[in-house]
Motif scaffolding. Structure first.
Motif, PDB file in Angstrom:
ATOM      1  N   SER A  20      45.663  41.729  28.247  1.00 56.18           N
ATOM      2  CA  SER A  20      46.280  41.273  29.493  1.00 56.18           C
ATOM      3  C   SER A  20      45.833  39.847  29.756  1.00 56.18           C
ATOM      4  O   SER A  20      45.196  39.563  30.752  1.00 56.18           O
ATOM      5  N   ALA A  21      46.157  38.971  28.818  1.00 58.67           N
ATOM      6  CA  ALA A  21      45.683  37.590  28.907  1.00 58.67           C
ATOM      7  C   ALA A  21      46.573  36.798  29.834  1.00 58.67           C
ATOM      8  O   ALA A  21      47.638  37.243  30.213  1.00 58.67           O
ATOM      9  N   ILE A  61      41.556  39.925  29.108  1.00 54.20           N
ATOM     10  CA  ILE A  61      40.988  41.218  29.456  1.00 54.20           C
ATOM     11  C   ILE A  61      41.938  42.286  28.920  1.00 54.20           C
ATOM     12  O   ILE A  61      43.095  42.008  28.656  1.00 54.20           O
ATOM     13  N   PHE A  62      41.422  43.489  28.712  1.00 54.41           N
ATOM     14  CA  PHE A  62      42.299  44.590  28.309  1.00 54.41           C
ATOM     15  C   PHE A  62      42.325  45.566  29.470  1.00 54.41           C
ATOM     16  O   PHE A  62      41.331  46.230  29.758  1.00 54.41           O
ATOM     17  N   ASN A  63      43.461  45.632  30.167  1.00 53.20           N
ATOM     18  CA  ASN A  63      43.514  46.505  31.334  1.00 53.20           C
ATOM     19  C   ASN A  63      43.638  47.960  30.895  1.00 53.20           C
ATOM     20  O   ASN A  63      43.678  48.260  29.709  1.00 53.20           O
ATOM     21  N   LYS A  65      45.849  50.075  30.658  1.00 53.98           N
ATOM     22  CA  LYS A  65      46.954  50.449  29.781  1.00 53.98           C
ATOM     23  C   LYS A  65      46.775  49.819  28.404  1.00 53.98           C
ATOM     24  O   LYS A  65      47.048  50.460  27.386  1.00 53.98           O
ATOM     25  N   ALA A  66      46.311  48.557  28.370  1.00 47.82           N
ATOM     26  CA  ALA A  66      46.189  47.852  27.094  1.00 47.82           C
ATOM     27  C   ALA A  66      44.958  48.301  26.318  1.00 47.82           C
ATOM     28  O   ALA A  66      44.942  48.235  25.086  1.00 47.82           O
ATOM     29  N   ILE A  95      37.157  35.877  35.558  1.00 43.79           N
ATOM     30  CA  ILE A  95      37.569  35.923  36.967  1.00 43.79           C
ATOM     31  C   ILE A  95      38.209  37.274  37.311  1.00 43.79           C
ATOM     32  O   ILE A  95      38.320  37.650  38.464  1.00 43.79           O
ATOM     33  N   PHE A  96      38.612  38.041  36.273  1.00 43.96           N
ATOM     34  CA  PHE A  96      39.284  39.314  36.524  1.00 43.96           C
ATOM     35  C   PHE A  96      38.327  40.498  36.490  1.00 43.96           C
ATOM     36  O   PHE A  96      38.754  41.635  36.476  1.00 43.96           O
ATOM     37  N   ASP A  98      36.511  41.837  38.646  1.00 43.77           N
ATOM     38  CA  ASP A  98      36.527  42.706  39.826  1.00 43.77           C
ATOM     39  C   ASP A  98      37.843  43.451  39.975  1.00 43.77           C
ATOM     40  O   ASP A  98      38.045  44.151  40.955  1.00 43.77           O
ATOM     41  N   SER A  99      38.754  43.284  39.017  1.00 44.48           N
ATOM     42  CA  SER A  99      40.084  43.866  39.160  1.00 44.48           C
ATOM     43  C   SER A  99      40.042  45.391  39.111  1.00 44.48           C
ATOM     44  O   SER A  99      39.250  45.976  38.379  1.00 44.48           O
ATOM     45  N   TYR A 100      40.928  46.018  39.910  1.00 40.61           N
ATOM     46  CA  TYR A 100      40.973  47.485  39.925  1.00 40.61           C
ATOM     47  C   TYR A 100      41.584  48.050  38.659  1.00 40.61           C
ATOM     48  O   TYR A 100      41.549  49.236  38.414  1.00 40.61           O
ATOM     49  N   ASN A 101      42.193  47.177  37.860  1.00 37.09           N
ATOM     50  CA  ASN A 101      42.896  47.671  36.682  1.00 37.09           C
ATOM     51  C   ASN A 101      42.100  47.419  35.401  1.00 37.09           C
ATOM     52  O   ASN A 101      42.652  47.411  34.321  1.00 37.09           O
TER      53      ASN A 101
ATOM     54  N   TYR B  13      52.653  45.723  20.734  1.00 36.01           N
ATOM     55  CA  TYR B  13      52.049  44.627  19.988  1.00 36.01           C
ATOM     56  C   TYR B  13      52.926  44.330  18.793  1.00 36.01           C
ATOM     57  O   TYR B  13      53.030  45.130  17.877  1.00 36.01           O
ATOM     58  N   PRO B  20      51.832  41.310  25.162  1.00 36.28           N
ATOM     59  CA  PRO B  20      52.267  42.686  24.953  1.00 36.28           C
ATOM     60  C   PRO B  20      53.372  43.075  25.931  1.00 36.28           C
ATOM     61  O   PRO B  20      53.227  42.904  27.140  1.00 36.28           O
ATOM     62  N   GLY B  40      53.499  46.299  32.063  1.00 42.26           N
ATOM     63  CA  GLY B  40      52.292  46.910  32.618  1.00 42.26           C
ATOM     64  C   GLY B  40      51.073  46.647  31.771  1.00 42.26           C
ATOM     65  O   GLY B  40      49.958  46.949  32.179  1.00 42.26           O
ATOM     66  N   TYR B  41      51.273  46.072  30.580  1.00 43.72           N
ATOM     67  CA  TYR B  41      50.128  45.799  29.723  1.00 43.72           C
ATOM     68  C   TYR B  41      49.356  44.572  30.205  1.00 43.72           C
ATOM     69  O   TYR B  41      48.319  44.253  29.673  1.00 43.72           O
ATOM     70  N   ASN B  42      49.937  43.865  31.138  1.00 44.88           N
ATOM     71  CA  ASN B  42      49.357  42.600  31.567  1.00 44.88           C
ATOM     72  C   ASN B  42      48.935  42.606  33.023  1.00 44.88           C
ATOM     73  O   ASN B  42      48.546  41.576  33.553  1.00 44.88           O
ATOM     74  N   HIS B  43      49.031  43.766  33.674  1.00 46.21           N
ATOM     75  CA  HIS B  43      48.754  43.774  35.108  1.00 46.21           C
ATOM     76  C   HIS B  43      47.255  43.649  35.368  1.00 46.21           C
ATOM     77  O   HIS B  43      46.463  44.435  34.855  1.00 46.21           O
ATOM     78  N   ARG B  44      46.889  42.641  36.172  1.00 42.76           N
ATOM     79  CA  ARG B  44      45.471  42.393  36.423  1.00 42.76           C
ATOM     80  C   ARG B  44      45.130  42.476  37.903  1.00 42.76           C
ATOM     81  O   ARG B  44      43.987  42.319  38.282  1.00 42.76           O
ATOM     82  N   LEU B  49      42.894  40.643  43.995  1.00 37.68           N
ATOM     83  CA  LEU B  49      41.692  39.846  43.739  1.00 37.68           C
ATOM     84  C   LEU B  49      41.630  38.646  44.668  1.00 37.68           C
ATOM     85  O   LEU B  49      40.568  38.245  45.126  1.00 37.68           O
ATOM     86  N   LYS B  53      38.664  36.368  47.540  1.00 45.27           N
ATOM     87  CA  LYS B  53      38.154  35.040  47.185  1.00 45.27           C
ATOM     88  C   LYS B  53      38.487  34.061  48.304  1.00 45.27           C
ATOM     89  O   LYS B  53      39.495  34.224  48.983  1.00 45.27           O
TER      90      LYS B  53
END
Lengths: 147, 408
Positions: A20-21, A61-63, A65-66, A95-96, A98-101, B13, B20, B40-44, B49, B53
């Protein structure tokens, strides 16, 4: 390392596994393959399938799902394989974190050979990491020597 | 005889794109008859967040929504903060914002042009486009300190000035870039093979564009005349001369021509910004001390279309609500109209033609099982989980915060 040393000594195939870059490390990896930096001069070429991979570059990061897919893709890769974490997100979450995912750094479930920090790391840094890992494999330090 | 429909899974992939995402192509023989896109593979969770901040950190966070739009999101965000908090921005800062934004547009369009060449099987175009993109990135590094995440924006101004030495360096880079840009325009316009692969492929009509509310070059290639830079002038776009690039047919070829045309306009805008920066010295930052309670919106025309940010402030040092809408969110669904009826070989370039950016697009929504219509996980449920965690943390810390209840 001895097995790696034996099998990973020639031209290596590179597979890029973007999590999840934010897309930036992914593009810097592609940049390293284009004329200015030209990673191909070391015999390294990007391949489309994990089944051909000798080097896996993880970015972002790898959330939740990933992360499942990352683990499964690592299992599908032929062994031995070199794994590099590219960028601060793959190293620590940055920076991510703290993310819930997101649960834990990718290094907790995929064994990683080298970490490249930076947001994003420059193509020079990526090339330096890859060539240093290859160098370490080809000229392993004698037992007991300081790394 | 009923034809048999086959499903070709693409992803998540796969070598087509570096991010993804999962496409399900339904095909009958060679013809694509349906398309499902699963994300959904990229949801952060960027919006959530952001609520944790403060305003200065929020800018660094939204920069990392997308690596290519790493100026577009911050510009839209600071404008939202400035509108919410009623902050002043010095004029010189506006020119610097436009300057960095347009440099980003050039390198983004070169990147897309290279990838489009790559998908068509023209790896030469890829290598050449990315080679000249490096020149732009070098200048970005010289001016801002980083190749991609610039960190130039802050509420009330910009962080770094652009001194005279760097102005001459940018001018020199623009001079060296003009002949490659001419080359790309002429090559694409005249090459018979590129024409054969892109003319009349993946056509979108203005009605379809309006139906999906598509934005940016995707809309302008179909003749829909929208550009936030002109419609809602922000940064320095109201103070310089430039034209909106429009094409009419809406196929892949026109999308390429719109993006090439926009690079020429970007060069024009940058040159004007540079001469104003030379002649009009002044402060670059108004050093705001607080953001007043209120709400504000910010637009910016990112390389892919309109970026929209909404900020609600309660007078504290962090936003209580931050909403982001990225252009790919509107553009990606148009793939469904564009790709149906085309062949599998053309599907790759059509899916890439909107310049999709999944890291911008990702957001939590209800995920339905297509066969049973059962909700697998809903956005509301996720939000509730997140709120429960905040409430739990609050009780742990014995901290009584404001009771926030909005409908999301």
């Amino acid at each position: 390392m001895s097995k790696k040393n034996k099998f990973l000594s020639r031209s290596l195939f590179l597979f890029h596994l973007g999590g999840s870059a934010c897309n930036n490390c992914d593009i810097e990896i592609l940049d390293a393959l284009t004329p200015k930096y030209d990673l191909e001069r070391f015999g390294i070429i990007a391949v489309g399938s994990i089944r051909h991979a000798d080097i896996i570059l993880l970015s972002g990061i790898f959330n939740k799902k990933a992360a499942i897919r990352a683990r499964r893709l690592y299992e599908q890769a032929p062994k031995p394989v070199i794994v590099l974490a590219i960028g601060g997100c793959a190293c620590s979450g940055l920076i991510f974190r703290d993310s819930y995912n997101w649960d834990e750094p990718v290094g907790n479930y995929v064994p990683i050979d080298a970490y490249v920090a930076g947001c994003p790391p420059k193509p020079e840094a990526i090339i330096a990491a890859i060539t240093q890992v290859i160098d370490k494999l080809q000229h392993p330090a004698p037992a007991g020597a300081d790394r | 005889m009923a034809k048999k429909t086959t499903i070709i899974p693409v992803g998540p992939y796969h070598p087509l794109q570096e991010e993804p995402e999962f496409f399900k192509l339904y095909v009958e023989g060679e013809k694509v008859v349906g398309l499902d896109i699963e994300l959904g593979y990229n949801h952060r969770g960027v919006e959530k967040l952001s609520e944790g901040k403060d305003y200065e950190e929020t800018i660094f966070l939204v920069e990392r929504v997308c690596g290519i739009c790493s100026t577009s999101h911050p510009i839209a965000c600071v404008q939202a903060i400035e509108e919410a908090g009623d902050l002043e921005v010095p004029q010189r800062a506006l020119y610097i914002r436009s300057l960095i934004g347009e440099l980003e547009r050039i390198h983004s369009h070169l990147l897309w042009l290279g990838l489009a060449g790559h998908f068509l099987g023209f790896n030469t175009v890829w290598m050449w486009a990315w080679r000249y993109r490096e020149e732009v990135l070098n200048i970005c590094e010289q001016v801002t300190g980083n190749r991609n995440h610039y960190g130039m924006l802050k509420p009330g101004g910009v962080r770094r000035d652009v001194p005279a030495t760097e102005i001459s360096a940018i001018r020199k880079m623009l001079d060296t870039l003009s002949s490659p840009l001419d080359l790309f325009r002429d090559t694409v316009a005249e090459d018979p093979l590129i024409q054969a692969r892109t003319r009349g492929i993946g056509t979108l009509t203005p009605q379809q564009i309006r139906k999906f509310a598509a934005v940016g070059p995707t809309a302008r290639a179909s003749g829909v005349d929208i550009d936030v830079r002109r419609d809602h002038p922000h940064a320095a776009y109201g103070m310089v001369e430039w034209d909106v690039v429009l094409e009419s047919r809406g196929d892949i070829f026109d999308k390429i021509m719109v993006r090439i045309g926009e690079m020429f306009q970007s060069v024009r805008i940058i040159r004007q910004c540079l001469s104003r920066l030379e002649t009009e010295p002044g402060p670059i930052d108004s050093h705001p001390k607080e953001v007043k309670p209120g709400e504000g919106i910010g637009h910016y025309e990112a390389p892919r279309g309109e970026v929209f940010h909404y900020i609600r402030s309660d007078g504290s040092n962090r936003p209580v609500r931050h909403k982001i809408r990225a252009p790919s969110y509107m553009n990606v669904p148009t793939n469904r109209e564009a790709v149906i009826g085309e062949t599998i070989a053309d599907a790759t370039i059509i899916l890439a033609a909107v310049d999709p950016c999944y890291c911008c697009t990702e957001r939590m929504a209800a995920v339905l099982d297509p066969e049973t219509d059962r909700v697998l996980i809903s956005g509301k449920e996720l939000l509730q989980r997140s709120r429960r965690k905040t409430a739990w943390l609050r009780s742990q810390l014995g901290h009584e915060g404001p009771d926030l209840k909005w409908d999301c």
